[in-house]
Each structure stands twice: as C-alpha cells, then as structure tokens.
Design a protein around this motif. Structure first.
Motif, PDB file in Angstrom:
ATOM      1  N   PHE A 170     -10.191 -23.054 -13.225  1.00  0.00           N
ATOM      2  CA  PHE A 170     -10.720 -22.447 -12.000  1.00  0.00           C
ATOM      3  C   PHE A 170     -10.244 -21.000 -11.841  1.00  0.00           C
ATOM      4  O   PHE A 170     -11.000 -20.153 -11.335  1.00  0.00           O
ATOM      5  CB  PHE A 170     -10.320 -23.271 -10.778  1.00  0.00           C
ATOM      6  N   ILE A 171      -9.026 -20.709 -12.249  1.00  0.00           N
ATOM      7  CA  ILE A 171      -8.544 -19.328 -12.178  1.00  0.00           C
ATOM      8  C   ILE A 171      -9.407 -18.426 -13.056  1.00  0.00           C
ATOM      9  O   ILE A 171      -9.803 -17.316 -12.653  1.00  0.00           O
ATOM     10  CB  ILE A 171      -7.064 -19.257 -12.592  1.00  0.00           C
ATOM     11  N   ILE A 172      -9.732 -18.904 -14.258  1.00  0.00           N
ATOM     12  CA  ILE A 172     -10.599 -18.122 -15.150  1.00  0.00           C
ATOM     13  C   ILE A 172     -11.988 -17.955 -14.537  1.00  0.00           C
ATOM     14  O   ILE A 172     -12.571 -16.860 -14.569  1.00  0.00           O
ATOM     15  CB  ILE A 172     -10.692 -18.814 -16.525  1.00  0.00           C
ATOM     16  N   VAL A 173     -12.521 -19.027 -13.939  1.00  0.00           N
ATOM     17  CA  VAL A 173     -13.854 -18.960 -13.318  1.00  0.00           C
ATOM     18  C   VAL A 173     -13.882 -17.942 -12.191  1.00  0.00           C
ATOM     19  O   VAL A 173     -14.801 -17.108 -12.102  1.00  0.00           O
ATOM     20  CB  VAL A 173     -14.263 -20.353 -12.789  1.00  0.00           C
ATOM     21  N   TRP A 174     -12.878 -17.959 -11.320  1.00  0.00           N
ATOM     22  CA  TRP A 174     -12.875 -17.031 -10.180  1.00  0.00           C
ATOM     23  C   TRP A 174     -12.582 -15.605 -10.618  1.00  0.00           C
ATOM     24  O   TRP A 174     -13.038 -14.654  -9.968  1.00  0.00           O
ATOM     25  CB  TRP A 174     -11.880 -17.489  -9.114  1.00  0.00           C
ATOM     26  N   LEU A 175     -11.817 -15.428 -11.699  1.00  0.00           N
ATOM     27  CA  LEU A 175     -11.616 -14.079 -12.235  1.00  0.00           C
ATOM     28  C   LEU A 175     -12.927 -13.508 -12.764  1.00  0.00           C
ATOM     29  O   LEU A 175     -13.245 -12.328 -12.550  1.00  0.00           O
ATOM     30  CB  LEU A 175     -10.559 -14.105 -13.342  1.00  0.00           C
ATOM     31  N   LEU A 176     -13.695 -14.341 -13.461  1.00  0.00           N
ATOM     32  CA  LEU A 176     -14.999 -13.903 -13.961  1.00  0.00           C
ATOM     33  C   LEU A 176     -15.992 -13.725 -12.821  1.00  0.00           C
ATOM     34  O   LEU A 176     -16.847 -12.829 -12.861  1.00  0.00           O
ATOM     35  CB  LEU A 176     -15.532 -14.923 -14.974  1.00  0.00           C
ATOM     36  N   HIS A 177     -15.874 -14.578 -11.818  1.00  0.00           N
ATOM     37  CA  HIS A 177     -16.777 -14.518 -10.664  1.00  0.00           C
ATOM     38  C   HIS A 177     -16.696 -13.168  -9.943  1.00  0.00           C
ATOM     39  O   HIS A 177     -17.694 -12.690  -9.367  1.00  0.00           O
ATOM     40  CB  HIS A 177     -16.416 -15.657  -9.697  1.00  0.00           C
ATOM     41  N   GLY A 178     -15.541 -12.521  -9.986  1.00  0.00           N
ATOM     42  CA  GLY A 178     -15.354 -11.275  -9.258  1.00  0.00           C
ATOM     43  C   GLY A 178     -15.775 -10.027 -10.018  1.00  0.00           C
ATOM     44  O   GLY A 178     -15.724  -8.927  -9.458  1.00  0.00           O
ATOM     45  N   ILE A 179     -16.205 -10.171 -11.267  1.00  0.00           N
ATOM     46  CA  ILE A 179     -16.578  -8.996 -12.062  1.00  0.00           C
ATOM     47  C   ILE A 179     -17.688  -8.171 -11.399  1.00  0.00           C
ATOM     48  O   ILE A 179     -17.616  -6.932 -11.396  1.00  0.00           O
ATOM     49  CB  ILE A 179     -16.972  -9.422 -13.493  1.00  0.00           C
ATOM     50  N   PRO A 180     -18.744  -8.795 -10.817  1.00  0.00           N
ATOM     51  CA  PRO A 180     -19.763  -7.974 -10.122  1.00  0.00           C
ATOM     52  C   PRO A 180     -19.190  -7.114  -9.006  1.00  0.00           C
ATOM     53  O   PRO A 180     -19.725  -6.034  -8.724  1.00  0.00           O
ATOM     54  CB  PRO A 180     -20.737  -9.032  -9.577  1.00  0.00           C
ATOM     55  N   TYR A 181     -18.098  -7.556  -8.367  1.00  0.00           N
ATOM     56  CA  TYR A 181     -17.480  -6.751  -7.317  1.00  0.00           C
ATOM     57  C   TYR A 181     -16.867  -5.482  -7.908  1.00  0.00           C
ATOM     58  O   TYR A 181     -16.886  -4.427  -7.277  1.00  0.00           O
ATOM     59  CB  TYR A 181     -16.408  -7.558  -6.592  1.00  0.00           C
ATOM     60  N   LEU A 182     -16.320  -5.579  -9.115  1.00  0.00           N
ATOM     61  CA  LEU A 182     -15.775  -4.401  -9.778  1.00  0.00           C
ATOM     62  C   LEU A 182     -16.874  -3.435 -10.202  1.00  0.00           C
ATOM     63  O   LEU A 182     -16.659  -2.218 -10.265  1.00  0.00           O
ATOM     64  CB  LEU A 182     -14.961  -4.820 -11.013  1.00  0.00           C
ATOM     65  N   ILE A 183     -18.053  -3.980 -10.466  1.00  0.00           N
ATOM     66  CA  ILE A 183     -19.150  -3.142 -10.958  1.00  0.00           C
ATOM     67  C   ILE A 183     -19.939  -2.511  -9.821  1.00  0.00           C
ATOM     68  O   ILE A 183     -20.216  -1.293  -9.830  1.00  0.00           O
ATOM     69  CB  ILE A 183     -20.094  -3.975 -11.860  1.00  0.00           C
ATOM     70  N   TYR A 184     -20.290  -3.314  -8.803  1.00  0.00           N
ATOM     71  CA  TYR A 184     -21.271  -2.867  -7.813  1.00  0.00           C
ATOM     72  C   TYR A 184     -20.681  -2.432  -6.469  1.00  0.00           C
ATOM     73  O   TYR A 184     -21.416  -1.900  -5.639  1.00  0.00           O
ATOM     74  CB  TYR A 184     -22.305  -3.971  -7.569  1.00  0.00           C
ATOM     75  N   PHE A 185     -19.407  -2.678  -6.226  1.00  0.00           N
ATOM     76  CA  PHE A 185     -18.812  -2.175  -4.981  1.00  0.00           C
ATOM     77  C   PHE A 185     -18.366  -0.736  -5.192  1.00  0.00           C
ATOM     78  O   PHE A 185     -17.725  -0.405  -6.195  1.00  0.00           O
ATOM     79  CB  PHE A 185     -17.636  -3.047  -4.546  1.00  0.00           C
TER      80      PHE A 185
END
Length: 328
Positions: free
Chosen positions: A133-148
């Motif tokens: 789950f830690i890996i999933v949520w780390l990957l889940h946040g990648i769009p925030y690094l790109i589009y925010f």
C-alpha cells in the motif's frame, strides 16, 4: 470574521498540532515497548499509523497554521513546495486511513472462530500488505508532482497552488477527498469493526486463550472508538467539499468570507482525526492507561534512573582498578 479565523487557526491549530505530536510519540513508545502490540499485525498497523499521523501534523497542519494564521504560504514562494506539499499530504492521509481500515480487517480476522481465517492475521503478511500500500500511494501521488503548480486564479487574480489539469481537479475533489479519504475508509472500518466486535462477543470458550481474548477486546474497542471519532472529524470537511464542488464561483465577498471561514474550521477539525488517537485510546481503554503508566514509570523511568547509577558504578570500579594497579 477573518481575524477570528486567524486567531482560531493559530491557537486551536497549534494546540491540536502539539497535543497530536506528543500523543503520537507516546503511542509509538507504548506500541514498540510492549510485546502484546509489537508482535501483532494489528499493533504493527497502529505503529505505522502513529508515525504517519505525526508526519501529517508536521507537514500538513503546521503549514495550514502558517497559511491561515500568519499568511505565510510557502506554496506561493516555491513551485517545488507546492507540488511536494500536496504529494506528501495525499500520501500521509491515505496511508493513515489505510492503516485504520487494515486494523479493523485484521481484528475481524484475528477474532474469527475459524482457525484458517485467524491465520491471515500474521505479522509477516502485515509487513507485505503495508509495503504494498505504501508503494501504491507513492505512485498514486505522481500526478500531483506533475500537474500541481502556481497558477493565476480566475476569481481573485492571485497566484494559487492548484492543478493545471482539469481531470486531476475533478479526481482530487471526487476521487481523493470524497472517496478515498472520506467514504471508503469509514465504510470499510465500520463494517469490519462491527464484525470484529460481534466476534469478540460470541467467542467460544476454549477457542482463544483468555489473555488473547482480553487483548482482542481492547484492540477492538480502540479501533471502534477511533472509527466513531474519525467519522465526526472527517464528515464536516467531506460534506463541505462536496457541497462547494457543486456551487458555482461566488462573487459576493460576504458569502466568500463565510465559506473560507467554514473551510478553515472544518480543516482544523479534519486534522483532529490524526491528532486524537492517543486521547481516544487513553479515554476509552482502561487497560491502555495501565499500559501507558507501566511503560513510562516501570520501564523507561526506572531504566533512566539506573543509567546514571550504572555509569557511577563503572567509574568507581575503574578508579578502584587503577588504585589496585598502582599499588601493585
């Protein structure tokens, strides 16, 4: 109203942050010291949740106090911090709520009458599930690094830290805030928490040891109490976010000020879900209070008192040995 919001944010927000961080460290101290917690998968989830909650308070609530209380918004100074803050927030919130409903599921499995189901409550499995789950949520946040990024607000004509992608904007509101950080954790934790409570009540004598039964009752009570208060703390912000997502842009300054005030207040209440576990456990579980007293007074205080005496005895012994050596 703006001054009232600022004062409440500073004093109430600081109190929540300080109490939550101290309580989080005390939770970690108890859970890591006692084998009844650190050798059980449920205790492992609570340990991870305590660490993550401290991170949520130091990165999320502390920055909220600076933004709303002191008008110091670092997200408007650094585009990197704008991206990283939202990335860290979504990871911390989702990981914390994941630990909560994993704890409820684990309690349901560990209190089940069927032995083959109880075997799924394993510390090794808990390590693997938590890592996944830690890996999933780390990957889940990648769009925030790109589009925010820092963008010009069409309403206020000021720079704001927001998503420049329309799809992510909709997902952030309906997917992340309402679904993953609101409805799903409450539903899963509620269902399995109540099932675990039923299992504890209907445990057949002899199938589970008396000590294990008391521990299951304690953990189930702690999980259910936290579920109840998490619902109280997260529901206002989730509802306000849902309502505001359907309201068009407000041009009336008075209404806008009131909405901002309501948003700040619900955010502070929302952070209480990360700051309150220690207070909840202490108030609802007599055994946890006894365990806390034992860990602080009988374990660590005695160890701290022994340490100086050990050092003094060691120094005295070395001096005696030197005296004997010189005499020879």
């Amino acid at each position: 109203m703006a001054q009232l919001s600022q004062a409440i944010t500073i004093y109430l927000g600081s109190t929540i942050c300080i109490v939550g961080i101290i309580g989080g460290f005390l939770n970690i101290l108890v859970f890591l010291t006692l084998r009844t917690f650190n050798e059980k998968s449920c205790g492992f989830y609570l340990i991870v949740m305590s660490f993550v909650n401290i991170g949520n308070l130091t990165t999320g609530l502390l920055s909220r106090i600076l933004i709303s209380g002191f008008h110091l918004d670092w997200t408007l100074i650094s585009p990197f911090y704008c991206k990283f803050r939202w990335y860290g927030l979504q990871f911390g919130v989702l990981t914390s709520f994941t630990c909560t409903w994993l704890t409820a599921i684990d309690q349901y499995l560990s209190t089940n009458r069927r032995i083959e189901w109880r075997r799924w409550s394993s510390i090794k499995l808990a390590h693997r599930v938590m890592a996944a789950f830690i890996i999933v949520w780390l990957l889940h946040g990648i769009p925030y690094l790109i589009y925010f990024d820092l963008v010009q607000s069409p309403i206020t004509d000021k720079l704001v830290c927001a998503s420049v992608n329309k799809i992510l904007q909709y997902y952030h509101t309906y997917g992340y805030l309402i679904l993953f950080a609101g409805i799903i954790p409450l539903v899963i934790t509620g269902i399995f928490g109540l099932l675990a409570r039923r299992n504890v009540r209907h445990t057949v004598n002899g199938t589970i040891s008396l000590v294990q039964r008391y521990l299951d009752q304690q953990l189930t009570k702690m999980v259910l109490s936290q579920l109840f208060y998490n619902f109280i703390f997260t529901f206002p912000y989730t509802m306000l976010t849902t309502i505001m997502s359907f309201i068009p842009a407000v041009n009336d300054s008075l209404i806008s000020t009131r909405l901002d005030f309501a948003n700040v207040m619900t955010i502070l209440v929302y952070y209480m879900s990360f700051a309150s576990p220690f207070c909840i456990y202490t108030c609802t579980s007599e055994r946890f209070r006894q365990q806390l007293t034992y860990v602080l007074l009988d374990v660590h205080l005695k160890r701290w008192r022994r340490s100086p005496s050990i050092i003094i005895n060691a120094m005295a012994s070395s001096q005696v040995e030197k005296g004997e050596t010189s005499a020879v």
